[in-house]
Design a protein around this motif. Structure first.
Motif, mmCIF file in Angstrom:
data_model
loop_
_atom_site.group_PDB
_atom_site.id
_atom_site.type_symbol
_atom_site.label_atom_id
_atom_site.label_comp_id
_atom_site.label_asym_id
_atom_site.label_seq_id
_atom_site.Cartn_x
_atom_site.Cartn_y
_atom_site.Cartn_z
ATOM 1 N N PHE A 71 81.184 97.505 83.960
ATOM 2 C CA PHE A 71 81.846 98.387 84.925
ATOM 3 C C PHE A 71 82.886 99.255 84.212
ATOM 4 C CE2 PHE A 71 81.368 95.682 89.076
ATOM 5 C CZ PHE A 71 80.011 95.941 89.069
ATOM 6 N N GLN A 72 82.794 100.555 84.417
ATOM 7 C CA GLN A 72 83.741 101.499 83.839
ATOM 8 C C GLN A 72 85.140 101.319 84.436
ATOM 9 O OE1 GLN A 72 81.905 105.068 86.150
ATOM 10 N NE2 GLN A 72 84.079 105.537 85.961
ATOM 11 N N GLY A 73 86.151 101.857 83.763
ATOM 12 C CA GLY A 73 87.504 101.851 84.289
ATOM 13 C C GLY A 73 87.684 102.912 85.367
ATOM 14 N N GLY A 74 88.767 102.810 86.121
ATOM 15 C CA GLY A 74 89.028 103.765 87.188
ATOM 16 C C GLY A 74 89.298 105.165 86.653
ATOM 17 N N LEU A 75 88.591 106.144 87.194
ATOM 18 C CA LEU A 75 88.704 107.567 86.849
ATOM 19 C C LEU A 75 88.180 107.917 85.462
ATOM 20 C CD1 LEU A 75 92.211 108.531 88.321
ATOM 21 C CD2 LEU A 75 89.964 108.818 89.374
ATOM 22 N N THR A 76 87.853 106.928 84.654
ATOM 23 C CA THR A 76 87.405 107.216 83.297
ATOM 24 C C THR A 76 85.940 107.651 83.272
ATOM 25 O OG1 THR A 76 86.812 104.900 82.937
ATOM 26 C CG2 THR A 76 89.019 105.586 82.277
ATOM 27 N N ASP A 77 85.610 108.437 82.283
ATOM 28 C CA ASP A 77 84.227 108.837 82.054
ATOM 29 C C ASP A 77 83.436 107.606 81.620
ATOM 30 O OD1 ASP A 77 81.837 109.930 81.250
ATOM 31 O OD2 ASP A 77 82.703 111.288 79.766
ATOM 32 N N PRO A 78 82.390 107.212 82.356
ATOM 33 C CA PRO A 78 81.641 106.023 81.961
ATOM 34 C C PRO A 78 81.077 106.102 80.548
ATOM 35 C CG PRO A 78 80.445 107.284 83.632
ATOM 36 C CD PRO A 78 81.829 107.845 83.558
ATOM 37 N N LYS A 79 80.817 107.318 80.078
ATOM 38 C CA LYS A 79 80.252 107.467 78.745
ATOM 39 C C LYS A 79 81.212 107.004 77.648
ATOM 40 C CE LYS A 79 77.051 111.182 79.949
ATOM 41 N NZ LYS A 79 76.615 112.574 79.697
ATOM 42 N N ALA A 80 82.496 106.847 77.990
ATOM 43 C CA ALA A 80 83.467 106.368 77.012
ATOM 44 C C ALA A 80 83.162 104.943 76.555
ATOM 45 C CB ALA A 80 84.873 106.437 77.594
ATOM 46 N N TYR A 81 82.371 104.212 77.339
ATOM 47 C CA TYR A 81 82.025 102.828 77.007
ATOM 48 C C TYR A 81 80.599 102.708 76.455
ATOM 49 C CZ TYR A 81 86.012 102.498 80.110
ATOM 50 O OH TYR A 81 87.238 102.681 80.693
ATOM 51 N N TRP A 102 82.631 108.914 92.171
ATOM 52 C CA TRP A 102 84.006 109.381 92.067
ATOM 53 C C TRP A 102 84.787 108.610 90.991
ATOM 54 C CZ3 TRP A 102 84.500 113.821 94.529
ATOM 55 C CH2 TRP A 102 83.710 114.043 95.654
ATOM 56 N N ARG A 103 84.062 107.888 90.145
ATOM 57 C CA ARG A 103 84.670 107.107 89.065
ATOM 58 C C ARG A 103 85.659 106.052 89.593
ATOM 59 N NH1 ARG A 103 86.063 111.349 84.124
ATOM 60 N NH2 ARG A 103 84.009 112.331 83.983
ATOM 61 N N LEU A 104 85.382 105.509 90.759
ATOM 62 C CA LEU A 104 86.283 104.558 91.392
ATOM 63 C C LEU A 104 85.576 103.232 91.645
ATOM 64 C CD1 LEU A 104 88.034 106.931 93.957
ATOM 65 C CD2 LEU A 104 88.978 106.053 91.809
ATOM 66 N N PRO A 105 85.687 102.290 90.729
ATOM 67 C CA PRO A 105 84.997 101.005 90.890
ATOM 68 C C PRO A 105 85.401 100.227 92.137
ATOM 69 C CG PRO A 105 85.759 101.286 88.632
ATOM 70 C CD PRO A 105 86.369 102.388 89.436
ATOM 71 N N GLN A 106 86.642 100.387 92.601
ATOM 72 C CA GLN A 106 87.087 99.573 93.731
ATOM 73 C C GLN A 106 86.330 99.898 95.013
ATOM 74 O OE1 GLN A 106 88.806 102.126 92.469
ATOM 75 N NE2 GLN A 106 90.545 102.751 93.741
ATOM 76 N N TYR A 107 85.740 101.087 95.089
ATOM 77 C CA TYR A 107 84.993 101.466 96.285
ATOM 78 C C TYR A 107 83.483 101.397 96.096
ATOM 79 C CZ TYR A 107 89.532 103.336 97.641
ATOM 80 O OH TYR A 107 90.868 103.480 97.920
ATOM 81 N N ASP A 108 83.035 101.261 94.846
ATOM 82 C CA ASP A 108 81.603 101.431 94.583
ATOM 83 C C ASP A 108 80.990 100.265 93.818
ATOM 84 O OD1 ASP A 108 79.467 103.207 95.081
ATOM 85 O OD2 ASP A 108 79.510 103.951 93.031
ATOM 86 N N HIS A 128 86.255 97.196 82.020
ATOM 87 C CA HIS A 128 87.575 97.580 81.509
ATOM 88 C C HIS A 128 88.483 97.991 82.655
ATOM 89 C CE1 HIS A 128 90.211 100.860 79.549
ATOM 90 N NE2 HIS A 128 90.752 99.687 79.250
ATOM 91 N N SER A 129 89.737 97.548 82.607
ATOM 92 C CA SER A 129 90.763 97.983 83.537
ATOM 93 C C SER A 129 90.342 97.721 84.991
ATOM 94 C CB SER A 129 91.070 99.466 83.285
ATOM 95 O OG SER A 129 92.241 99.877 83.934
ATOM 96 N N GLN A 130 90.268 98.772 85.795
ATOM 97 C CA GLN A 130 89.857 98.588 87.192
ATOM 98 C C GLN A 130 88.427 98.085 87.295
ATOM 99 O OE1 GLN A 130 89.158 101.840 90.366
ATOM 100 N NE2 GLN A 130 91.363 101.470 90.425
ATOM 101 N N GLY A 131 87.601 98.427 86.328
ATOM 102 C CA GLY A 131 86.237 97.901 86.299
ATOM 103 C C GLY A 131 86.228 96.403 86.084
ATOM 104 N N ALA A 132 87.160 95.905 85.258
ATOM 105 C CA ALA A 132 87.288 94.461 85.055
ATOM 106 C C ALA A 132 87.752 93.783 86.339
ATOM 107 C CB ALA A 132 88.271 94.183 83.924
ATOM 108 N N LYS A 133 88.701 94.415 87.018
ATOM 109 C CA LYS A 133 89.183 93.883 88.297
ATOM 110 C C LYS A 133 88.034 93.698 89.274
ATOM 111 C CE LYS A 133 91.871 95.182 92.378
ATOM 112 N NZ LYS A 133 92.743 96.215 93.005
#
Length: 247
Positions: A71-81, A102-108, A128-133
């Motif tokens: 899971f990507q971090g919040g607002l981050t470009d997923p391609k960064a991982y 919308w790059r928002l893991p908490q909603y998706d 990572h970050s919000q994605g880890a949460k």
């Protein structure tokens, strides 16, 4: 009267220009930067498939039953991982990098069940970050579905308690992380699954868990991006390999 209006107009123009510059600068830090040239290229060992919802890195040479969901971090470009996910696949594990709307893991975060048959295989999940949460949240909501959980650059789980979950877990954190400090990580240590392994990336920060710019409020690292990525990858592979041996 005209002079006052002109001063007010100049002030507003300068103010909104500064806000716009700050927004553009901040947004740029959330984009992926300096990705290795081969990140999305097929090779003899990895096949890359990209859709609107995920980037899949498929291991060609291995038949490992264990797969990884990232899971990507919040607002981050997923391609960064993507470089990290590619290296995981090069080591023999299919890796699914999920793109959040919308790059928002908490909603998706629950969309992963629509993309992958998680009940029909063996999966390690993390982010990572919000994605880890939200990876931790998914484990909390779906006990016994996942074989392992990895958390990078986060103080979570904070609002849920996973201490009664019987799942292998690793948390990677950095001492120069300005968004998930060592103190915050330690405060919530007792909410991790029992037996969780916490690993400190000395000299690392929040942003270098991905190929990102230096995020607002993050501290400056004292190790390179390449070194932090190397330590992150090495620890994750050891963790995944141990889970594989127990399947």
């Amino acid at each position: 009267m005209t002079k006052k209006w002109s001063k007010r107009k100049v002030f507003r123009t300068v103010w909104f220009s500064l806000v716009a510059i700050l927004f553009i600068w901040n947004w740029n830090t959330f984009q992926s930067h300096n990705l290795p040239e081969n990140t999305f290229l097929d090779s003899d060992v990895v096949s890359v498939i990209e859709t609107d919802d995920e980037i899949s890195f498929k291991s060609i040479t291995s038949e490992n039953e264990l797969e990884v969901v990232f899971f990507q971090g919040g607002l981050t470009d997923p391609k960064a991982y993507a470089p990290l996910c590619r290296k995981i696949a090069e080591n023999g594990f299919n890796c699914h990098l999920i793109k959040m709307d919308w790059r928002l893991p908490q909603y998706d975060y629950q969309k992963v069940f629509e993309l992958i048959d998680l009940n029909g295989g063996n999966f390690v999940i993390g982010g990572h970050s919000q994605g880890a949460k939200m990876a931790a949240q998914l484990v909390y909501e779906n006990p016994n579905v996942f074989k392992g959980l990895f958390l990078m650059g986060t103080s979570h789980p904070r609002d849920i308690d996973l201490s009664f979950e019987n799942i292998p877990c690793i948390k990677l954190y950095a001492d120069y992380d300005g968004l998930a400090s060592v103190e915050e990580v330690m405060e919530n240590k007792n909410k991790l699954p029992k037996g969780s392994k916490l690993i400190l990336i000395n000299g690392g920060n929040h942003s270098q868990f991905g190929y990102l710019g230096k995020l607002l409020m993050d501290s400056s690292p004292v190790i390179s991006l390449e070194e932090q990525q190397k330590q992150t990858y090495n620890n994750l592979i050891l963790f995944i390999d141990r889970i594989k041996s127990d399947i």
